[in-house]
Design an enzyme around this catalytic site. Sequence first.
Site, PDB file in Angstrom:
ATOM      1  N   VAL A   1       0.849  -1.204   0.000  1.00  0.00           N
ATOM      2  CA  VAL A   1       0.000   0.000   0.000  1.00  0.00           C
ATOM      3  C   VAL A   1       0.884   1.254   0.000  1.00  0.00           C
ATOM      4  O   VAL A   1       0.660   2.197  -0.775  1.00  0.00           O
ATOM      5  CB  VAL A   1      -0.954  -0.006   1.222  1.00  0.00           C
ATOM      6  CG1 VAL A   1      -1.654   1.344   1.376  1.00  0.00           C
ATOM      7  CG2 VAL A   1      -1.990  -1.122   1.081  1.00  0.00           C
TER       8      VAL A   1
ATOM      9  N   GLY B   1     -13.943  -8.414  12.363  1.00  0.00           N
ATOM     10  CA  GLY B   1     -14.222  -7.246  13.202  1.00  0.00           C
ATOM     11  C   GLY B   1     -13.665  -5.979  12.566  1.00  0.00           C
ATOM     12  O   GLY B   1     -14.305  -4.919  12.572  1.00  0.00           O
TER      13      GLY B   1
ATOM     14  N   ASP C   1      -7.531 -16.952  10.561  1.00  0.00           N
ATOM     15  CA  ASP C   1      -8.699 -17.827  10.727  1.00  0.00           C
ATOM     16  C   ASP C   1      -9.337 -18.312   9.425  1.00  0.00           C
ATOM     17  O   ASP C   1     -10.044 -19.314   9.425  1.00  0.00           O
ATOM     18  CB  ASP C   1      -9.773 -17.122  11.569  1.00  0.00           C
ATOM     19  CG  ASP C   1      -9.294 -16.808  12.977  1.00  0.00           C
ATOM     20  OD1 ASP C   1      -8.303 -17.417  13.418  1.00  0.00           O
ATOM     21  OD2 ASP C   1      -9.906 -15.937  13.625  1.00  0.00           O
TER      22      ASP C   1
ATOM     23  N   GLY D   1      -2.017 -35.548   7.706  1.00  0.00           N
ATOM     24  CA  GLY D   1      -2.365 -36.952   7.929  1.00  0.00           C
ATOM     25  C   GLY D   1      -2.824 -37.251   9.344  1.00  0.00           C
ATOM     26  O   GLY D   1      -2.452 -38.268   9.933  1.00  0.00           O
TER      27      GLY D   1
ATOM     28  N   LEU E   1       1.492 -46.560  15.809  1.00  0.00           N
ATOM     29  CA  LEU E   1       2.191 -46.194  17.038  1.00  0.00           C
ATOM     30  C   LEU E   1       1.604 -44.957  17.714  1.00  0.00           C
ATOM     31  O   LEU E   1       1.679 -44.800  18.925  1.00  0.00           O
ATOM     32  CB  LEU E   1       3.671 -45.951  16.736  1.00  0.00           C
ATOM     33  CG  LEU E   1       4.454 -47.171  16.251  1.00  0.00           C
ATOM     34  CD1 LEU E   1       5.877 -46.774  15.916  1.00  0.00           C
ATOM     35  CD2 LEU E   1       4.445 -48.273  17.309  1.00  0.00           C
TER      36      LEU E   1
ATOM     37  N   LEU F   1       1.710 -19.339  18.708  1.00  0.00           N
ATOM     38  CA  LEU F   1       2.751 -19.770  17.756  1.00  0.00           C
ATOM     39  C   LEU F   1       2.236 -19.621  16.327  1.00  0.00           C
ATOM     40  O   LEU F   1       2.971 -19.295  15.399  1.00  0.00           O
ATOM     41  CB  LEU F   1       3.019 -21.264  17.957  1.00  0.00           C
ATOM     42  CG  LEU F   1       4.176 -21.723  18.787  1.00  0.00           C
ATOM     43  CD1 LEU F   1       4.226 -23.242  18.768  1.00  0.00           C
ATOM     44  CD2 LEU F   1       5.467 -21.160  18.225  1.00  0.00           C
TER      45      LEU F   1
HETATM   46  O1  F6P Z   1      -8.611 -14.070  15.001  1.00  0.00           O
HETATM   47  C1  F6P Z   1      -7.320 -14.569  15.197  1.00  0.00           C
HETATM   48  C2  F6P Z   1      -7.223 -15.276  16.517  1.00  0.00           C
HETATM   49  O2  F6P Z   1      -5.894 -15.718  16.672  1.00  0.00           O
HETATM   50  C3  F6P Z   1      -8.207 -16.416  16.727  1.00  0.00           C
HETATM   51  O3  F6P Z   1      -7.824 -17.590  16.073  1.00  0.00           O
HETATM   52  C4  F6P Z   1      -8.211 -16.532  18.230  1.00  0.00           C
HETATM   53  O4  F6P Z   1      -9.403 -17.098  18.695  1.00  0.00           O
HETATM   54  C5  F6P Z   1      -8.098 -15.088  18.661  1.00  0.00           C
HETATM   55  O5  F6P Z   1      -7.515 -14.391  17.570  1.00  0.00           O
HETATM   56  C6  F6P Z   1      -7.255 -14.827  19.893  1.00  0.00           C
HETATM   57  O6  F6P Z   1      -7.365 -13.473  20.190  1.00  0.00           O
HETATM   58  P1  F6P Z   1      -6.436 -12.646  21.173  1.00  0.00           P
HETATM   59  O7  F6P Z   1      -5.199 -12.255  20.417  1.00  0.00           O
HETATM   60  O8  F6P Z   1      -7.256 -11.439  21.516  1.00  0.00           O
HETATM   61  O9  F6P Z   1      -6.142 -13.527  22.328  1.00  0.00           O
END
Ligand code: F6P
Length: 322
Positions: A23, A104, A127, A185, A214, A251
């Site tokens: 951008v 959001g 997500d 898998g 296993l 992570l």
């Molecule tokens: O929307 C991304 C996300 O990482 C979701 O997967 C998770 O539920 C949420 O944000 C966690 O939010 P925060 O960073 O507010 O703990």
Amino acid sequence: MRRIGILTSGGDSPGMNAAVRAVVRCGIERGMEVYGIQRGYEGLIEGAFLPMSRRSVGDILQRGGTVLKTARCPEFETERGIKKAVSMIETLGIDGLVCIGGGGTLKGADELSMRGVKVMGIPGTIDNDLGYTDFTIGFDTAVTTVLEAIGKIRDTSSSHERTTVIEVMGRHCGDIALYAGLAGGAEEVLVPEREFDINLLSRKILLSANVGKLHSIIIKAEGVEIESGKLVEIIQERTGRETKLVVLSYLQRGGSPTMKDRILATMCGAKAVELLAEESQSKAIGTVNDEIVAYDLAEALEQENVFNEEMSDERKFVYVKK
Ligand code: F6P
């Protein structure tokens, strides 16, 4: 269109920086002044604006996180907060805004648009829960991170002949679990979009152990109603096999973006600037069938996110429970 602003809001996702860079550089290329707004809508309300240059976005393409910082802003969910943001935009003479984030954030962008601000929304969330776009920026990287974790957990699970439940993010969406489960898998994938039967799950773990498997890797999306610790307890009790829980948590939100996320972010960023230069109405930008698309913002947000039937067809892949 002379002066534009850019912000990242909500949970960060790998590739946001690549979108910011695109951008800024495309905007400058078209003779615009580009302002970076810090900490998303919070910074918009406070007027935390920084002039951006080509150099200021150097060396960020490959970095996770967001150099603009991000926040979740409860004040922006109120009429008062939105009004403050609109008046800040007017005071600073911002002609157009680019908002990068998840559902959001795009909803916030739509609120601004309804009050006369020209806004381009870019989907930045791990997500993959936005119906109007096939993929969101950060999803591919998050799934890649989960896959690396599955590989490592499988090594130790096999040595100890254990079952491991891996909880992944995704809020109310099972896509991270589904894609990582299919590509990794997993024995079973549990997603909020499908009900599952714990008796069948336990039986399946026992059956595969009886034929010499296993380890068992179960991927559970965080949106699945049962608490992960409770699920582990029940599986252990019913199978008599040692069962561990790994919660991958944040992570999944970090790390260098994959090629796919860098390209998607760069293309979306360039499209946002192109639309602002054309004085287009507010849009939500995304990707459908590998093409970059731009839809009316409000309409895009109404599109339902459809769970991938083909990938979750248990007759083919035998694991996502209906
Ligand atoms: O929307 C991304 C996300 O990482 C979701 O997967 C998770 O539920 C949420 O944000 C966690 O939010 P925060 O960073 O507010 O703990």
